[in-house]
Design a protein around this motif. Structure first.
Motif, PDB file in Angstrom:
ATOM      1  N   UNK A  56       0.805  -1.224   0.000  1.00 20.69           N
ATOM      2  CA  UNK A  56       0.000   0.000   0.000  1.00 20.69           C
ATOM      3  C   UNK A  56       0.835   1.270   0.000  1.00 20.69           C
ATOM      4  N   UNK A  57       2.100   1.173  -0.393  1.00 21.67           N
ATOM      5  CA  UNK A  57       2.972   2.340  -0.568  1.00 21.67           C
ATOM      6  C   UNK A  57       2.935   3.253   0.661  1.00 21.67           C
ATOM      7  N   UNK A  58       2.602   4.542   0.464  1.00 23.25           N
ATOM      8  CA  UNK A  58       2.672   5.506   1.554  1.00 23.25           C
ATOM      9  C   UNK A  58       1.720   5.244   2.695  1.00 23.25           C
ATOM     10  N   UNK A  59       0.706   4.395   2.475  1.00 23.50           N
ATOM     11  CA  UNK A  59      -0.243   4.062   3.543  1.00 23.50           C
ATOM     12  C   UNK A  59       0.040   2.695   4.165  1.00 23.50           C
ATOM     13  N   UNK A  60       1.198   2.117   3.857  1.00 22.74           N
ATOM     14  CA  UNK A  60       1.515   0.789   4.392  1.00 22.74           C
ATOM     15  C   UNK A  60       1.540   0.779   5.911  1.00 22.74           C
ATOM     16  N   UNK A  61       2.099   1.809   6.521  1.00 26.03           N
ATOM     17  CA  UNK A  61       2.173   1.843   7.986  1.00 26.03           C
ATOM     18  C   UNK A  61       0.792   1.938   8.610  1.00 26.03           C
ATOM     19  N   UNK A  62      -0.144   2.621   7.924  1.00 24.17           N
ATOM     20  CA  UNK A  62      -1.514   2.738   8.425  1.00 24.17           C
ATOM     21  C   UNK A  62      -2.199   1.379   8.390  1.00 24.17           C
ATOM     22  N   UNK A  63      -2.076   0.674   7.257  1.00 28.07           N
ATOM     23  CA  UNK A  63      -2.726  -0.629   7.121  1.00 28.07           C
ATOM     24  C   UNK A  63      -2.101  -1.648   8.077  1.00 28.07           C
ATOM     25  N   UNK A  84       8.759   3.378   8.954  1.00 28.41           N
ATOM     26  CA  UNK A  84       8.502   4.156   7.748  1.00 28.41           C
ATOM     27  C   UNK A  84       8.182   5.602   8.082  1.00 28.41           C
ATOM     28  N   UNK A  85       8.544   6.477   7.160  1.00 34.28           N
ATOM     29  CA  UNK A  85       8.159   7.879   7.222  1.00 34.28           C
ATOM     30  C   UNK A  85       7.569   8.250   5.872  1.00 34.28           C
ATOM     31  N   UNK A  97       6.466  15.316   7.085  1.00 34.14           N
ATOM     32  CA  UNK A  97       5.674  14.094   7.030  1.00 34.14           C
ATOM     33  C   UNK A  97       4.225  14.453   6.713  1.00 34.14           C
ATOM     34  N   UNK A  98       3.644  13.760   5.724  1.00 39.42           N
ATOM     35  CA  UNK A  98       2.272  14.068   5.328  1.00 39.42           C
ATOM     36  C   UNK A  98       1.707  12.937   4.484  1.00 39.42           C
ATOM     37  N   UNK A  99       0.394  12.798   4.508  1.00 43.09           N
ATOM     38  CA  UNK A  99      -0.299  11.849   3.640  1.00 43.09           C
ATOM     39  C   UNK A  99      -1.034  12.582   2.512  1.00 43.09           C
ATOM     40  N   UNK A 100      -0.695  13.838   2.275  1.00 43.74           N
ATOM     41  CA  UNK A 100      -1.311  14.588   1.189  1.00 43.74           C
ATOM     42  C   UNK A 100      -0.592  14.292  -0.123  1.00 43.74           C
ATOM     43  N   UNK A 101      -1.297  14.411  -1.221  1.00 43.60           N
ATOM     44  CA  UNK A 101      -0.706  14.213  -2.540  1.00 43.60           C
ATOM     45  C   UNK A 101      -0.413  15.565  -3.182  1.00 43.60           C
ATOM     46  N   UNK A 102       0.255  16.399  -2.416  1.00 41.18           N
ATOM     47  CA  UNK A 102       0.691  17.713  -2.885  1.00 41.18           C
ATOM     48  C   UNK A 102       1.900  18.117  -2.044  1.00 41.18           C
ATOM     49  N   UNK A 103       2.526  19.243  -2.401  1.00 44.37           N
ATOM     50  CA  UNK A 103       3.707  19.666  -1.667  1.00 44.37           C
ATOM     51  C   UNK A 103       3.911  21.161  -1.776  1.00 44.37           C
ATOM     52  N   UNK A 104       5.026  21.630  -1.213  1.00 39.61           N
ATOM     53  CA  UNK A 104       5.341  23.047  -1.211  1.00 39.61           C
ATOM     54  C   UNK A 104       5.814  23.533  -2.571  1.00 39.61           C
ATOM     55  N   UNK A 105       5.425  24.762  -2.929  1.00 35.24           N
ATOM     56  CA  UNK A 105       5.770  25.325  -4.236  1.00 35.24           C
ATOM     57  C   UNK A 105       7.266  25.553  -4.391  1.00 35.24           C
ATOM     58  N   UNK A 121       5.507   9.038  -0.602  1.00 30.31           N
ATOM     59  CA  UNK A 121       6.594   8.064  -0.560  1.00 30.31           C
ATOM     60  C   UNK A 121       6.732   7.474   0.836  1.00 30.31           C
ATOM     61  N   UNK A 122       7.013   6.179   0.885  1.00 26.52           N
ATOM     62  CA  UNK A 122       7.207   5.484   2.163  1.00 26.52           C
ATOM     63  C   UNK A 122       8.699   5.195   2.315  1.00 26.52           C
ATOM     64  N   UNK A 123       9.356   5.955   3.171  1.00 27.13           N
ATOM     65  CA  UNK A 123      10.809   5.931   3.274  1.00 27.13           C
ATOM     66  C   UNK A 123      11.280   5.227   4.540  1.00 27.13           C
ATOM     67  N   UNK A 124      12.194   4.277   4.364  1.00 29.36           N
ATOM     68  CA  UNK A 124      12.817   3.604   5.496  1.00 29.36           C
ATOM     69  C   UNK A 124      14.080   4.362   5.900  1.00 29.36           C
ATOM     70  N   UNK A 125      14.626   4.105   7.093  1.00 31.58           N
ATOM     71  CA  UNK A 125      15.854   4.795   7.515  1.00 31.58           C
ATOM     72  C   UNK A 125      17.050   4.538   6.603  1.00 31.58           C
ATOM     73  N   UNK A 126      17.124   3.368   5.969  1.00 34.21           N
ATOM     74  CA  UNK A 126      18.267   3.088   5.090  1.00 34.21           C
ATOM     75  C   UNK A 126      17.917   3.220   3.615  1.00 34.21           C
ATOM     76  N   UNK A 127      16.737   3.737   3.321  1.00 28.81           N
ATOM     77  CA  UNK A 127      16.297   3.983   1.941  1.00 28.81           C
ATOM     78  C   UNK A 127      16.272   2.704   1.097  1.00 28.81           C
TER      79      UNK A 127
END
Length: 419
Positions: free
Chosen positions: A240-247, A257-258, A305-313, A343-349
């Motif tokens: 589930x990609x970025x929502x894997x930690x939630x599931x 994950x972050x 850290x965010x679950x939004x599908x947008x970012x800073x300009x 993106x679901x990022x681990x400490x060692x990428x």
């Protein structure tokens, strides 16, 4: 439903009928009460895992549940770059396994995934860059993976739009080129896997969000709770990609994950002008040209850290400043649209593709900014892990436990740019 085969003859025959005879690409079904295996996540990794479970392991009583529309998450929100030039043996083996599957995927699925091996050029701007990328070149060659070092003049010859002047902020000191790298069409990959999996009996269930994971008193999984009702299963694979930690949290599993937003954007379409993929870790930018003529541009992840599908300009603005200095001819291009993924990022990428401490529960996550390139390889090895209840030798190092044991696979340098 028998899958219609694509061929020159079938296209000609359908053209005679104004293309009104094509069947749906996959079956639209309601969930059954129980399955042998449920895959949570209807992106490329999840659909691919279902396909390989059916094709290679003979398991057909499978459901793929997706909370939105098929492949509406990170599979559709990336820049489609495919490469295997990672540093460590474990990583390069994983990504090379995937690249080899990419090379025959259109033929296997009878679906054109538009895989284009145009090469990937990772350019160096500092002495440190040169040292790191040359180390990658040597490590890849020792593992039988193509990679070569180019001088600034050779970089210019391979990709003429690049500015190799020594007077720019980040002068190009050379580059590492993997010629077998390339791009593919993200939608086609998901549709190809969905079509082939459905033809073998896999149920693909869209708009079915998982709200809970049920477990027996003895601890093993028994199924999932969804917005369409409960579904029983002996095995559950979460992709589930970025929502894997939630599931996974629904089953009491805490993942390292972050989740961060990642942005990309495209220009107006122009005639063919950019022959390859160019990546720069130092300025956090990369660019390629799509088959439609758009310049596909990506940057580094947003820092929050965010679950939004947008970012800073400011992130794409900084990236465009760098791109236009590297490629002055693009300064007058208009940007047409942008998008974001999670993106679901681990400490060692590096990813996690493993069975968990909960019997019957498996997870494929932590791909961060590099999940698309791994699609067929990750799906193939995740299916192996689920079917055999043990990892394949290639994904055996990519466990959750490595973060407790200290057996990290630190690919931060190879994955420093969102890609």
């Amino acid at each position: 439903m028998n899958m219609q085969k694509f061929s020159a003859f079938s296209l000609f025959r359908q053209a005679l009928g104004a293309h009104q005879g094509w069947k749906p690409q996959w079956r639209s079904v309601k969930p059954k009460a129980a399955y042998d295996i449920i895959i949570v996540g209807g992106g490329g990794h999840g659909l691919g895992a279902a396909y390989y479970l059916a094709k290679q392991h003979g398991l057909r009583n499978i459901a793929v549940v997706e909370r939105g529309w098929l492949a509406g998450g990170n599979t559709a929100r990336n820049t489609t770059i495919i490469r295997s030039n990672y540093l460590f043996d474990e990583s390069s083996s994983y990504y090379e396994h995937s690249l080899k599957l990419w090379e025959g995927l259109s033929q296997e699925l009878n679906y054109n995934v538009m895989f284009s091996q145009r090469g990937c050029l990772m350019i160096a701007h500092t002495v440190h860059d040169v040292q790191v990328f040359k180390r990658h070149v040597y490590a890849n060659r020792l593992n039988g993976i193509d990679n070569e070092w180019l001088t600034p003049q050779e970089v210019k010859e391979f990709c003429p739009p690049l500015n190799i002047s020594p007077n720019i902020r980040y002068p190009i000191l050379g580059g590492a080129l993997q010629r077998r790298a390339g791009t593919a069409r993200h939608d086609a990959v998901a549709w190809g896997f969905a079509r082939a999996a459905s033809d073998m009996g896999v149920d693909i269930i869209e708009n079915c969000e998982v709200t809970g994971i049920t477990r027996a008193p003895s601890g093993e999984v028994t199924g999932v709770e969804t917005t369409l009702g409960p579904i029983k299963a002996r095995k559950i694979g979460v992709s589930a990609a970025g929502h894997s930690s939630v599931v996974m949290g629904m089953a009491g599993i805490r993942l390292p994950l972050q989740s961060n937003p990642l942005q990309a954007l495209v220009s107006e379409p122009v005639k063919p002008a950019f022959p390859t993929i160019v990546m720069s870790n130092t300025i956090h930018a990369y660019i390629s040209q799509s088959d439609k003529g758009e310049m596909v541009i990506g940057a580094g992840t947003d820092g929050y850290v965010s679950y939004t599908q947008r970012g800073g300009l400011h992130i794409p603005a900084h990236t465009l400043e760098a791109i236009t200095e590297l490629c002055p001819m693009f300064r007058r291009l208009r940007m047409m649209r942008s998008w974001g993924g999670i993106t679901d990022n681990t400490p060692d990428r590096s990813p996690i593709t493993a069975k968990t401490s909960v019997p019957g529960l498996y997870v494929n996550c932590g791909w961060g900014t590099g999940g698309f390139k791994a699609t067929p390889g990750a799906a193939n090895l995740f299916a192996w892990t689920i079917a055999k209840d043990e990892p394949h030798p290639i994904n055996a190092p990519f466990t959750i436990e490595r973060f407790r044991e200290g057996a990290l696979i630190d690919e931060a340098a190879a994955a420093a740019v969102a890609h």
